[in-house]
Design a protein around this motif. Sequence first.
Motif, PDB file in Angstrom:
ATOM      1  N   MET A   1      -3.178 -10.322  11.974  1.00  0.00           N
ATOM      2  CA  MET A   1      -2.678 -10.918  10.733  1.00  0.00           C
ATOM      3  C   MET A   1      -1.525 -10.070  10.202  1.00  0.00           C
ATOM      4  O   MET A   1      -1.581  -8.843  10.188  1.00  0.00           O
ATOM      5  CB  MET A   1      -3.788 -10.990   9.683  1.00  0.00           C
ATOM      6  CG  MET A   1      -3.334 -11.658   8.393  1.00  0.00           C
ATOM      7  SD  MET A   1      -4.712 -11.804   7.219  1.00  0.00           S
ATOM      8  CE  MET A   1      -5.145 -10.110   6.966  1.00  0.00           C
ATOM      9  N   ASN A   2      -0.449 -10.724   9.752  1.00  0.00           N
ATOM     10  CA  ASN A   2       0.706 -10.016   9.217  1.00  0.00           C
ATOM     11  C   ASN A   2       0.423  -9.602   7.777  1.00  0.00           C
ATOM     12  O   ASN A   2       0.385 -10.431   6.879  1.00  0.00           O
ATOM     13  CB  ASN A   2       1.943 -10.931   9.288  1.00  0.00           C
ATOM     14  CG  ASN A   2       3.212 -10.226   8.788  1.00  0.00           C
ATOM     15  OD1 ASN A   2       3.213  -9.006   8.602  1.00  0.00           O
ATOM     16  ND2 ASN A   2       4.255 -10.996   8.592  1.00  0.00           N
ATOM     17  N   ARG A   3       0.267  -8.313   7.559  1.00  0.00           N
ATOM     18  CA  ARG A   3      -0.074  -7.809   6.230  1.00  0.00           C
ATOM     19  C   ARG A   3       1.165  -7.651   5.355  1.00  0.00           C
ATOM     20  O   ARG A   3       1.065  -7.457   4.158  1.00  0.00           O
ATOM     21  CB  ARG A   3      -0.792  -6.454   6.350  1.00  0.00           C
ATOM     22  CG  ARG A   3      -2.027  -6.488   7.234  1.00  0.00           C
ATOM     23  CD  ARG A   3      -3.105  -7.371   6.681  1.00  0.00           C
ATOM     24  NE  ARG A   3      -3.730  -6.812   5.494  1.00  0.00           N
ATOM     25  CZ  ARG A   3      -4.728  -7.367   4.860  1.00  0.00           C
ATOM     26  NH1 ARG A   3      -5.208  -8.524   5.283  1.00  0.00           N
ATOM     27  NH2 ARG A   3      -5.263  -6.814   3.803  1.00  0.00           N
ATOM     28  N   GLY A   4       2.390  -7.734   5.949  1.00  0.00           N
ATOM     29  CA  GLY A   4       3.601  -7.615   5.148  1.00  0.00           C
ATOM     30  C   GLY A   4       3.928  -6.180   4.802  1.00  0.00           C
ATOM     31  O   GLY A   4       3.198  -5.246   5.136  1.00  0.00           O
ATOM     32  N   HIS A   5       5.057  -6.011   4.131  1.00  0.00           N
ATOM     33  CA  HIS A   5       5.494  -4.685   3.731  1.00  0.00           C
ATOM     34  C   HIS A   5       4.966  -4.349   2.343  1.00  0.00           C
ATOM     35  O   HIS A   5       4.746  -5.235   1.523  1.00  0.00           O
ATOM     36  CB  HIS A   5       7.027  -4.617   3.729  1.00  0.00           C
ATOM     37  CG  HIS A   5       7.633  -4.956   5.076  1.00  0.00           C
ATOM     38  ND1 HIS A   5       7.442  -4.170   6.186  1.00  0.00           N
ATOM     39  CD2 HIS A   5       8.402  -5.999   5.474  1.00  0.00           C
ATOM     40  CE1 HIS A   5       8.083  -4.706   7.210  1.00  0.00           C
ATOM     41  NE2 HIS A   5       8.659  -5.823   6.810  1.00  0.00           N
ATOM     42  N   PRO A   6       4.773  -3.060   2.039  1.00  0.00           N
ATOM     43  CA  PRO A   6       4.302  -2.669   0.712  1.00  0.00           C
ATOM     44  C   PRO A   6       5.232  -3.161  -0.382  1.00  0.00           C
ATOM     45  O   PRO A   6       6.462  -3.152  -0.231  1.00  0.00           O
ATOM     46  CB  PRO A   6       4.271  -1.141   0.788  1.00  0.00           C
ATOM     47  CG  PRO A   6       4.154  -0.823   2.237  1.00  0.00           C
ATOM     48  CD  PRO A   6       4.897  -1.917   2.948  1.00  0.00           C
ATOM     49  N   PRO A  86       2.901 -16.081  -6.441  1.00  0.00           N
ATOM     50  CA  PRO A  86       1.503 -15.911  -6.009  1.00  0.00           C
ATOM     51  C   PRO A  86       0.579 -15.475  -7.132  1.00  0.00           C
ATOM     52  O   PRO A  86      -0.589 -15.873  -7.169  1.00  0.00           O
ATOM     53  CB  PRO A  86       1.602 -14.846  -4.904  1.00  0.00           C
ATOM     54  CG  PRO A  86       2.891 -14.156  -5.126  1.00  0.00           C
ATOM     55  CD  PRO A  86       3.807 -15.169  -5.709  1.00  0.00           C
ATOM     56  N   LEU A  87       1.091 -14.646  -8.078  1.00  0.00           N
ATOM     57  CA  LEU A  87       0.252 -14.236  -9.205  1.00  0.00           C
ATOM     58  C   LEU A  87      -0.125 -15.435 -10.071  1.00  0.00           C
ATOM     59  O   LEU A  87      -1.257 -15.545 -10.538  1.00  0.00           O
ATOM     60  CB  LEU A  87       0.973 -13.178 -10.035  1.00  0.00           C
ATOM     61  CG  LEU A  87       1.172 -11.809  -9.372  1.00  0.00           C
ATOM     62  CD1 LEU A  87       1.916 -10.873 -10.326  1.00  0.00           C
ATOM     63  CD2 LEU A  87      -0.156 -11.198  -8.969  1.00  0.00           C
ATOM     64  N   THR A 111       5.675 -13.977   3.073  1.00  0.00           N
ATOM     65  CA  THR A 111       4.959 -13.240   4.118  1.00  0.00           C
ATOM     66  C   THR A 111       5.432 -11.801   4.207  1.00  0.00           C
ATOM     67  O   THR A 111       5.163 -11.129   5.192  1.00  0.00           O
ATOM     68  CB  THR A 111       5.173 -13.922   5.484  1.00  0.00           C
ATOM     69  OG1 THR A 111       6.578 -13.974   5.776  1.00  0.00           O
ATOM     70  CG2 THR A 111       4.598 -15.323   5.498  1.00  0.00           C
ATOM     71  N   HIS A 112       6.189 -11.331   3.191  1.00  0.00           N
ATOM     72  CA  HIS A 112       6.787  -9.999   3.260  1.00  0.00           C
ATOM     73  C   HIS A 112       6.207  -9.026   2.246  1.00  0.00           C
ATOM     74  O   HIS A 112       6.307  -7.819   2.435  1.00  0.00           O
ATOM     75  CB  HIS A 112       8.305 -10.081   3.070  1.00  0.00           C
ATOM     76  CG  HIS A 112       8.975 -10.957   4.096  1.00  0.00           C
ATOM     77  ND1 HIS A 112       9.060 -10.622   5.430  1.00  0.00           N
ATOM     78  CD2 HIS A 112       9.577 -12.171   3.993  1.00  0.00           C
ATOM     79  CE1 HIS A 112       9.705 -11.568   6.093  1.00  0.00           C
ATOM     80  NE2 HIS A 112      10.021 -12.526   5.243  1.00  0.00           N
ATOM     81  N   ASN A 118      -2.204  -9.480   0.378  1.00  0.00           N
ATOM     82  CA  ASN A 118      -3.575  -8.971   0.372  1.00  0.00           C
ATOM     83  C   ASN A 118      -4.347  -9.506  -0.827  1.00  0.00           C
ATOM     84  O   ASN A 118      -5.528  -9.860  -0.720  1.00  0.00           O
ATOM     85  CB  ASN A 118      -3.572  -7.446   0.348  1.00  0.00           C
ATOM     86  CG  ASN A 118      -2.992  -6.848   1.616  1.00  0.00           C
ATOM     87  OD1 ASN A 118      -2.863  -7.531   2.629  1.00  0.00           O
ATOM     88  ND2 ASN A 118      -2.626  -5.580   1.558  1.00  0.00           N
ATOM     89  N   LEU A 119      -3.690  -9.531  -2.000  1.00  0.00           N
ATOM     90  CA  LEU A 119      -4.343 -10.032  -3.214  1.00  0.00           C
ATOM     91  C   LEU A 119      -4.755 -11.485  -3.046  1.00  0.00           C
ATOM     92  O   LEU A 119      -5.899 -11.859  -3.350  1.00  0.00           O
ATOM     93  CB  LEU A 119      -3.398  -9.879  -4.404  1.00  0.00           C
ATOM     94  CG  LEU A 119      -3.871 -10.513  -5.724  1.00  0.00           C
ATOM     95  CD1 LEU A 119      -5.133  -9.835  -6.221  1.00  0.00           C
ATOM     96  CD2 LEU A 119      -2.760 -10.446  -6.778  1.00  0.00           C
TER      97      LEU A 119
END
Length: 357
Positions: A1-6, A86-87, A111-112, A118-119
Amino acid sequence: MNRGHPLSRQVLAFMISLTLTVIAVSVIGSYLFYTFIIYYLPGGAIAGNEDQMTYLDWLWILIASLISLSVSLFFTVKLSARILTPLSSVATSLRRIAQGDLGARAFCASTHLGELNNLVNDFNDMAEKLQTMDAQRRSWNAAIAHELRTPVTILRGRLQGLVDGVFEPNPTLFNSLLKQTEGLTSLIEDLRVVSSSGGAEFTLTLVDVDLQEIIQSAVDSFALEFKRSHFSVVTELHPQQCQCDPLRIIQCLTVLFDNAIKYATSKSMVVSHGADEHENFIVVEDRGPGIQEAFHKFMFHPFQRGASARDTNPGGCGLGLSVLKAIMLAHQGDVTYTLTDKGHSIFKLSWPLRKKQ
């Protein structure tokens, strides 16, 4: 799964890009602007040597400010959209769940941004578990009501018959009523054990015992049922000191013996026990038929029964194996089921060795 960048890295990258863009516009733009004035406009060289601000200077400042403002707004709106969308989806879904819609899920198109992904994923996992738990709760309530209805109905009918004079008070009737109340007590205790599995309300009385004596006691207490069902039991026992709750272990064996009598067509069973470096174990093997593999993952869940079990014993409630599982988990152990190539059922009860204090 692509977790994306911080997210922190994304914000930093956007801010650095914004700063560099503003600097580039100011420096490079000023150089190009004044180069054009000095070298390509009539009288530009004279205007370029003047110390006082001219309308061209003010025009350039205005143009550079507008360009910088536009770039800043572009990056700010883009970053805000990535963060707030997303929030907002999570907030909207939370309100829907609070209103009882457990099927609400959040959506994240980006997706970045790692933390936001994650949230949203964690929120959706939580919502999925809540929906599953609610469905299980409804199933439990329906199953408990179904199992309690029959003995309560019988008790009510018999007692009403006594009140109306339909039945004559006699020991046979009272024994029947007593069996119904004992069945209710047993069902309530099973429900308590299952619901308290791993909880503070379900405690064990651990003592040092000889496992051979416990198994033999369970077999002896079931001897009459074995005889009535023409069931053959072979025991492979030897002295083995261990620490456990003997009454609960006997209860587990009783469940397995009862199931074998009701469902095993071979009418034979082997009971053995032992220990290795890490655990004590008891093995109960009958000659089949075994439980279908498709049902293995459900067999230790409360109120779950296979189609063959329902056909063979329609009166069962499917609590026995879940009680057994709860007891072994309370021992910090487990119960496993395997099916041999010949269709033999093997139940293995295991719990860890405990050093004497």
